[in-house]
Scaffold this active site. Sequence first.
Site, short mmCIF file in Angstrom:
data_model
loop_
_atom_site.label_atom_id
_atom_site.label_comp_id
_atom_site.label_asym_id
_atom_site.label_seq_id
_atom_site.Cartn_x
_atom_site.Cartn_y
_atom_site.Cartn_z
N LYS A 1 0.68 -1.11 0.13
CA LYS A 1 0.12 0.01 0.05
C LYS A 1 0.71 1.28 -0.02
O LYS A 1 0.33 2.34 0.41
CB LYS A 1 -0.95 0.14 1.26
CG LYS A 1 -1.67 -1.09 1.57
CD LYS A 1 -2.46 -1.68 0.04
CE LYS A 1 -3.60 -0.60 -0.37
NZ LYS A 1 -4.08 -1.11 -1.65
N GLY A 2 2.05 1.10 -0.58
CA GLY A 2 2.94 2.47 -0.79
C GLY A 2 2.91 3.01 -1.97
O GLY A 2 3.11 4.26 -2.15
N GLY A 3 2.64 2.28 -2.89
CA GLY A 3 2.50 2.76 -4.26
C GLY A 3 3.50 1.93 -5.29
O GLY A 3 3.97 2.35 -6.14
N THR A 4 3.72 0.72 -4.91
CA THR A 4 4.65 -0.21 -5.57
C THR A 4 4.05 -0.51 -7.01
O THR A 4 4.82 -0.52 -7.94
CB THR A 4 4.77 -1.63 -4.88
OG1 THR A 4 3.81 -2.27 -4.63
CG2 THR A 4 5.56 -1.49 -3.34
N ARG A 5 2.73 -0.70 -7.00
CA ARG A 5 2.29 -0.98 -8.41
C ARG A 5 2.45 -0.04 -9.14
O ARG A 5 2.76 -0.11 -10.61
CB ARG A 5 0.80 -1.27 -8.19
CG ARG A 5 0.02 -1.46 -9.49
CD ARG A 5 0.44 -2.86 -10.35
NE ARG A 5 0.69 -3.86 -9.94
CZ ARG A 5 1.19 -5.01 -10.39
NH1 ARG A 5 1.74 -5.03 -11.70
NH2 ARG A 5 1.17 -6.20 -9.90
N HIS B 1 -11.14 5.91 1.95
CA HIS B 1 -10.81 5.50 3.18
C HIS B 1 -11.96 5.48 4.16
O HIS B 1 -12.56 6.77 4.01
CB HIS B 1 -9.60 6.05 3.70
CG HIS B 1 -8.24 5.64 3.26
ND1 HIS B 1 -7.06 6.19 3.31
CD2 HIS B 1 -8.14 4.91 2.05
CE1 HIS B 1 -6.24 5.63 2.61
NE2 HIS B 1 -6.74 4.79 1.83
N LYS C 1 -7.33 0.66 -6.86
CA LYS C 1 -6.53 1.82 -6.30
C LYS C 1 -7.34 2.95 -6.06
O LYS C 1 -8.21 3.20 -6.91
CB LYS C 1 -5.53 1.99 -7.23
CG LYS C 1 -4.57 0.52 -7.73
CD LYS C 1 -3.81 0.27 -6.52
CE LYS C 1 -3.27 -0.97 -6.69
NZ LYS C 1 -2.57 -1.64 -5.58
N ARG D 1 -8.96 3.67 -3.60
CA ARG D 1 -10.51 3.54 -2.52
C ARG D 1 -10.74 4.61 -1.59
O ARG D 1 -9.45 5.03 -1.13
CB ARG D 1 -10.25 2.08 -1.88
CG ARG D 1 -10.27 0.97 -2.76
CD ARG D 1 -10.59 -0.08 -1.98
NE ARG D 1 -10.39 -1.47 -2.50
CZ ARG D 1 -9.31 -2.39 -2.42
NH1 ARG D 1 -8.08 -1.75 -1.90
NH2 ARG D 1 -9.28 -3.49 -3.15
N SER E 1 -5.06 2.43 4.82
CA SER E 1 -5.06 2.06 3.25
C SER E 1 -5.20 0.42 3.27
O SER E 1 -5.84 -0.26 2.55
CB SER E 1 -3.97 2.50 2.33
OG SER E 1 -4.32 2.03 1.17
#
Length: 329
Positions: free
Chosen positions: A80-84, A290, A286, A288, A169
């Site tokens: 949930k850090g932004g890896t994708r 909260h 992605k 979403r 997240s």
Amino acid sequence: SREGEGEGAAGTWLRTQLAPGEVITAQSGAFERDPQESSTTDEELSRAASPGSRGGGSSSTTPDYGEKRLPQALIIGVKKGGTRALLEAIRAHPDVRAVGTEPHFFDRNYEKGLEWYRNVMPKTLDGQITMEKTPSYFVTNEAPRRIHSMAKDAKLIVVVRNPVTRAISDYTQTLSKKPEIPTFEVLAFKNRTLGLIDASWSAIRIGIYALHLENWLQYFPLSQILFVSGERLITDPAGEMAKVQDFLGLKRIVTEKHFYFNKTKGFPCLKKPEDSSAPRCLGKSKGRTHPKIDPDVIHRLRKFYKPFNVMFYQMTGQDFQWEQEESDK
């Protein structure tokens, strides 16, 4: 050593209350080894690793020649850090070939051996870099040693994000799959009245970056680890991608002209590559919304993370300004 001082401070601070096996599991059964977003199924991986396969999710722009190699660079975290987003952006570079799915080799599939792992990779030509991403590696105790024994000169990329928003997240993702789970507030505290945070819950534990980083620094020098800001990946994707390309020794080919800001989603998307008709935006999972969290809980979490964040800034020599960002609000 006294709390907060010297090598291993983050670990000493927490290890007293946590068993070694609690790194990716949580107290609540509902969260036990919560699968990663778009986590790879065994079937997908065995397809990717089968002879003659082109490797999981390899891009169709490169013809099917070259050879399968073990990765020289890995995106090891964080969930949930932004890896994708980072993976999709770096795959736009012609000198990078990456697996689209998460191999989970160094945490879940290690017993399958390096040949299996190599077979999951896409084919590359000389001069191209093979990459993979599995965000749970960063919090897996055995991963640094295992990656080091495969390639001690491997380049590692960690996408980090404000641990409070990251935890929310993470919870939001699980909630979308398991609507029956307790509220964030219930899971976050060992004792709400005393304000004791439950650091064994994976959603909170993952964000204690200093603790996990200590483990990696026993095997890899800081010069082989790049920390990417998940926040800046949204506000300045081209700037963060310039650092990533420099770190990987690549020409800066992925630049601002590759991105556009999607107002609906609230984050940047890759513009359409020449060979396809649609821009590549991250999927519906992605961005979403909260759930609303009690401000007092957020305040307590910020307080809990602050000493670890400060320690992490000192260890990496980078100030991610998570405290400053909060006080501006």
